[in-house]
Design a protein around this motif. Structure first.
Motif: not given
Length: 539
Positions: A322-326, A358-363
């Protein structure tokens, strides 16, 4: 027993059973239960999901008595009920088809359908409305609009879009037939409301309805718009038959589905031991609930305040996710630091590991992405990213039991995909000409009611690239029929039959059509042409 009843529609029924009930209606948003109780010391706490503005109780873990959460719109809100429900010893749901899903997050889940309403029976000869539907119609509900269009083919059909509760019941009490449509294949209020008023109800065949009413005697169940229209016309032409259905449905409600019946069933659902989260686990579950509601734009809370609330629980995988999505949405620099940290020691939790990758891809943190993909056993991402790389995540989420999150409106520009459907939507958004995302979307959603409009878009995209595929045309015809678009269904069915004939596959076509629709209502949509007649001959 002393019961604290929070937004509970069964409060009066529990009082009639001899219990001391304190009805409570907390303010919207986050609040605490203790100040609302005064000197009342409950032996049981029951919170019913409130539709519209919602209440979330932050101090439930301080109460040692049994706690029950009744999920009403599970089909639209399971994405947050699974976390909020951990604050309770039992989760009850109005949707039998969602029990198994909720059991993945909670050990004690039971089916408790919505009750009917005690009403005097209005004699058939006093009913002035041949057929009535009460429900909102608009651009956000295209399938319902097509459903209503079919209903208007019955003389005297009446549509009401916004009636107060008692006025709605009065309207049903003076109606003969109540056609019913469900947003996502749920057992809805309308089924019990119309049956309570003695209407002849036509309703979708969904899990649980056959245990509430006897099909073919108390209600009529349909699979798609073709058999729905046939049943509707038959009832409209046979007032005596419609009257008998209404009387039997009304009698079943009086015998088994009134609030007093549900109140007894609710008490029978109480667990024999505690299952509610405690301490830090409870606090984390509460703030994870708030986080996903903020993400879904159902609740307003300053992101920085939410981040402070989640940080103490960052070692718990769900809170860390949840923290990572935020952070990805509101604080990219903090998200980059989190991703780098997670890549050094990839998490064992599959959801957190997948979201981190997925966050690594997004960033565009390619080194971290490679480590996290490897930890998740997903092929290393290509540079630049293509549709295939994103669709591997659809496979990943499916494998971990997350095909979609009904009710959560996914934004490709804001959110990290957390379900197979969301990964597919992102792939299609970024690569709109690639046919694989629409194909995967159509495949994924095939078993789900309520996604017909989305599936039709995907299938139409594919059909433009394979106009001679009779199986695809047949699928489009069936999906149109489920969406109550019978003219379009007939046209696609004729195209499928013609393509099958040209390929020498009429026998296969007939077999597939019969398997898709044993009732034959789809076949009866075919135009009466020589080719159509040939197509429907037994193989």
């Amino acid at each position: 027993m002393k019961i604290a009843a929070i937004d509970l529609g069964l409060s009066e029924a529990l009082s009639h059973l001899g219990h001391e009930v304190l009805p409570l209606h907390p303010p919207d948003g986050v609040s605490c239960l203790a100040p609302l109780l005064g000197g009342f010391a409950p032996d049981l706490i029951i919170q019913q999901e409130r539709l519209g503005p919602r209440a979330f109780l932050a101090d439930l873990s301080r109460f040692s008595c049994p706690k029950v959460f009744w999920s009403i719109d599970t089909h639209l809100n399971a994405f947050w009920h699974t976390t909020y429900g951990r604050l309770f010893d039992a989760i009850l749901t109005t949707q039998k088809g969602w029990v198994e899903h909720l059991q993945r997050a909670h050990p004690h889940v039971r089916w408790l359908p919505w009750p009917g309403t005690p009403r005097p029976y209005v004699a058939w000869e006093k009913r002035t409305t041949p057929a009535l539907f009460v429900g909102r119609v608009g651009p956000s509900r295209p399938v319902r609009g097509w459903f209503v269009e079919l209903c208007t083919r019955i003389p005297g059909f009446r549509l009401e879009t916004d009636l107060p509760f008692e006025a709605m019941l009065d309207a049903y009490a003076h109606a003969c037939i109540a056609p019913n449509e469900a947003i996502l294949g749920e057992i809805n209020f309308r089924l019990l409301e119309a049956a309570s008023c003695g209407c002849a109800v036509l309703t979708p065949r969904v899990p649980g309805v056959e245990e509430l009413f006897v099909p073919g005697e108390e209600v009529l169940l349909y699979e798609h718009g073709g058999d729905f229209l046939e049943m509707l016309r038959d009832l409209a032409a046979s007032p005596a038959k419609a009257r008998l259905f209404g009387i039997r449905a009304y009698a079943r409600v009086q015998a088994e589905h009134l609030p007093e019946h549900r109140a007894r069933q609710l008490l029978d659902c109480l667990p024999g031991q505690s299952h509610a989260a405690q301490g830090a686990e409870a606090d984390a579950a509460f703030w994870c609930t708030i986080a996903v509601l903020r993400e879904a734009e159902r609740l307003e809370i300053p992101p920085e305040r939410l981040r402070r609330q989640l940080l103490p629980y960052a070692k718990q995988p769900e809170a860390a996710a949840a923290l990572l999505r935020l952070e990805v949405e509101t604080a990219p620099d903090a998200a980059r630091a989190t991703v780098e940290r997670l890549a050094l020691t990839p998490p064992q939790d599959p959801v957190l590991c997948g979201l981190a990758a997925l966050a690594a891809l997004r960033l565009k943190q390619w080194e971290a992405a490679a480590k996290l993909h490897a930890a998740a056993h997903v092929p290393a991402p290509s540079q630049p990213i293509d549709a295939a790389a994103l669709l591997t995540w659809a496979t990943y989420w499916e494998a971990h039991g997350i095909p979609c999150r009904p009710g959560f409106v996914f934004s490709p520009t804001r959110h990290l995909p957390a379900s197979a459907l969301e990964a597919i939507i992102l792939a299609h958004e970024l690569f709109p000409e690639d046919p694989e995302p629409p194909r995967r979307l159509a495949e994924l959603l095939a078993p789900w009611r309520g996604y017909e409009a989305l599936r039709l878009g995907a299938l139409s995209f594919l059909s433009l690239r394979a106009p001679d595929d009779w199986r695809l045309a047949l699928d489009i015809a069936g999906t149109n029929a489920r969406a109550f678009r019978l003219q379009e269904a007939a046209e696609e069915l004729a195209l499928a039959a013609d393509a099958a004939r040209r390929h020498g596959a009429l026998g296969d076509f007939t077999h597939a059509l019969n398997a898709a629709d044993p009732s034959g209502a789809l076949a009866r949509l075919l135009p009466c042409t020589k080719e159509a007649a040939m197509a429907t001959e037994p193989a």
